[in-house]
Design a protein around this motif. Structure first.
Motif, PDB file in Angstrom:
ATOM      1  N   VAL A   1      30.688  52.247 -72.300  1.00 30.00           N
ATOM      2  CA  VAL A   1      31.432  51.059 -71.873  1.00 30.00           C
ATOM      3  C   VAL A   1      32.615  51.430 -70.980  1.00 30.00           C
ATOM      4  CG1 VAL A   1      30.680  49.613 -73.803  1.00 30.00           C
ATOM      5  CG2 VAL A   1      32.840  50.833 -73.980  1.00 30.00           C
ATOM      6  N   GLU A   2      33.228  52.581 -71.228  1.00 30.92           N
ATOM      7  CA  GLU A   2      34.314  53.021 -70.340  1.00 30.92           C
ATOM      8  C   GLU A   2      33.769  53.303 -68.946  1.00 30.92           C
ATOM      9  OE1 GLU A   2      36.302  56.264 -72.317  1.00 30.92           O
ATOM     10  OE2 GLU A   2      37.529  54.895 -73.507  1.00 30.92           O
ATOM     11  N   ALA A   3      32.596  53.932 -68.869  1.00 26.26           N
ATOM     12  CA  ALA A   3      31.986  54.201 -67.565  1.00 26.26           C
ATOM     13  C   ALA A   3      31.608  52.906 -66.856  1.00 26.26           C
ATOM     14  CB  ALA A   3      30.761  55.093 -67.733  1.00 26.26           C
ATOM     15  N   LEU A   4      31.258  51.892 -67.636  1.00 23.49           N
ATOM     16  CA  LEU A   4      30.919  50.584 -67.060  1.00 23.49           C
ATOM     17  C   LEU A   4      32.171  49.796 -66.665  1.00 23.49           C
ATOM     18  CD1 LEU A   4      28.072  49.461 -69.485  1.00 23.49           C
ATOM     19  CD2 LEU A   4      27.848  49.898 -67.023  1.00 23.49           C
ATOM     20  N   GLY A   5      33.309  50.187 -67.217  1.00 21.85           N
ATOM     21  CA  GLY A   5      34.542  49.460 -66.932  1.00 21.85           C
ATOM     22  C   GLY A   5      34.617  48.124 -67.650  1.00 21.85           C
ATOM     23  N   VAL A   6      33.946  48.042 -68.804  1.00 16.86           N
ATOM     24  CA  VAL A   6      34.000  46.819 -69.599  1.00 16.86           C
ATOM     25  C   VAL A   6      34.736  47.093 -70.897  1.00 16.86           C
ATOM     26  CG1 VAL A   6      31.887  45.855 -68.610  1.00 16.86           C
ATOM     27  CG2 VAL A   6      31.744  47.211 -70.683  1.00 16.86           C
ATOM     28  N   ASP A   7      35.188  46.052 -71.521  1.00 19.80           N
ATOM     29  CA  ASP A   7      35.927  46.147 -72.769  1.00 19.80           C
ATOM     30  C   ASP A   7      34.941  46.195 -73.935  1.00 19.80           C
ATOM     31  OD1 ASP A   7      38.500  45.880 -74.303  1.00 19.80           O
ATOM     32  OD2 ASP A   7      37.481  44.060 -74.991  1.00 19.80           O
TER      33      ASP A   7
ATOM     34  N   ARG B   1      19.529  45.899 -80.659  1.00 17.87           N
ATOM     35  CA  ARG B   1      18.802  45.237 -79.567  1.00 17.87           C
ATOM     36  C   ARG B   1      19.748  44.426 -78.688  1.00 17.87           C
ATOM     37  NH1 ARG B   1      14.816  42.495 -83.575  1.00 17.87           N
ATOM     38  NH2 ARG B   1      16.867  42.303 -84.416  1.00 17.87           N
ATOM     39  N   MET B   2      20.661  43.711 -79.321  1.00 11.43           N
ATOM     40  CA  MET B   2      21.614  42.919 -78.543  1.00 11.43           C
ATOM     41  C   MET B   2      22.580  43.826 -77.791  1.00 11.43           C
ATOM     42  SD  MET B   2      20.817  39.773 -78.753  1.00 11.43           S
ATOM     43  CE  MET B   2      22.281  39.036 -78.082  1.00 11.43           C
ATOM     44  N   LEU B   3      23.011  44.897 -78.428  1.00  9.94           N
ATOM     45  CA  LEU B   3      23.892  45.844 -77.756  1.00  9.94           C
ATOM     46  C   LEU B   3      23.189  46.419 -76.529  1.00  9.94           C
ATOM     47  CD1 LEU B   3      26.518  47.489 -77.622  1.00  9.94           C
ATOM     48  CD2 LEU B   3      25.402  49.170 -79.115  1.00  9.94           C
ATOM     49  N   GLY B   4      21.943  46.813 -76.699  1.00  8.72           N
ATOM     50  CA  GLY B   4      21.172  47.364 -75.589  1.00  8.72           C
ATOM     51  C   GLY B   4      21.030  46.388 -74.435  1.00  8.72           C
ATOM     52  N   ARG B   5      20.761  45.132 -74.768  1.00  7.54           N
ATOM     53  CA  ARG B   5      20.643  44.102 -73.715  1.00  7.54           C
ATOM     54  C   ARG B   5      21.955  43.929 -72.959  1.00  7.54           C
ATOM     55  NH1 ARG B   5      18.071  40.265 -77.823  1.00  7.54           N
ATOM     56  NH2 ARG B   5      16.008  41.155 -77.997  1.00  7.54           N
TER      57      ARG B   5
ATOM     58  N   ASP C   1      35.349  45.539 -77.069  1.00 10.29           N
ATOM     59  CA  ASP C   1      35.456  44.345 -77.905  1.00 10.29           C
ATOM     60  C   ASP C   1      34.702  43.176 -77.271  1.00 10.29           C
ATOM     61  OD1 ASP C   1      36.500  42.948 -80.224  1.00 10.29           O
ATOM     62  OD2 ASP C   1      37.791  41.882 -78.798  1.00 10.29           O
ATOM     63  N   ALA C   2      34.862  42.995 -75.982  1.00 11.25           N
ATOM     64  CA  ALA C   2      34.166  41.898 -75.301  1.00 11.25           C
ATOM     65  C   ALA C   2      32.656  42.118 -75.320  1.00 11.25           C
ATOM     66  CB  ALA C   2      34.653  41.772 -73.866  1.00 11.25           C
ATOM     67  N   LEU C   3      32.237  43.369 -75.210  1.00 15.16           N
ATOM     68  CA  LEU C   3      30.803  43.662 -75.200  1.00 15.16           C
ATOM     69  C   LEU C   3      30.161  43.359 -76.540  1.00 15.16           C
ATOM     70  CD1 LEU C   3      28.601  44.971 -73.309  1.00 15.16           C
ATOM     71  CD2 LEU C   3      28.935  47.009 -74.695  1.00 15.16           C
TER      72      LEU C   3
END
Length: 87
Positions: free
Chosen positions: A57-63, A7-11, A65-67
Motif C-alpha cells: 500500500v505504501e508503494a501504491l501511495g494509498v492509505d 479476496r476483498m483485499l486482493g480486489r 486504513d482506507a484500503l
C-alpha cells in the motif's frame, strides 16, 4: 487467521494498482516483493503478512486504513474490542 477477507483485499489492491497505472511487476519492484507475491495477493492465493500489505500500500501511495476499511471480516474472528465486551 486474517481478520480481513483476503479476496476483498486482493480486489482492492488490484484496483488501486490499475488506477495507479502499474503492472504487477512494477508494483512488486516498488514494494520490495516478488511479482508472484503481488499476483498471489490479488488472487487471494495466500494471506499476506501485515508487513507485506504495508509495503504494497505504501508503494501504491494509498492509505492502509482506507484500503481495508469496511472490508468484511472472516467468520470466527473477533476484534480485541469485541472480546473485551463479551461476558
Amino acid at each position: 487467521m486474517s481478520p480481513v477477507d483476503p479476496r476483498m483485499l486482493g480486489r482492492r489492491v488490484k484496483l488501486a494498482r490499475e488506477e495507479a497505472g502499474l503492472t504487477q511487476a512494477a508494483l512488486a519492484e516498488a514494494s520490495g516483493v516478488t511479482d508472484e507475491t503481488i499476483s498471489r495477493l490479488e488472487r487471494a492465493a495466500f494471506e499476506p503478512s501485515l508487513s507485506t500489505v504495508v509495503a504494497v500500500v505504501e508503494a501504491l501511495g494509498v492509505d492502509l486504513d482506507a484500503l481495508v476499511r469496511s472490508l468484511p471480516r472472516r467468520r470466527g474472528v473477533t476484534t480485541a474490542r469485541e472480546s473485551a465486551r463479551a461476558p
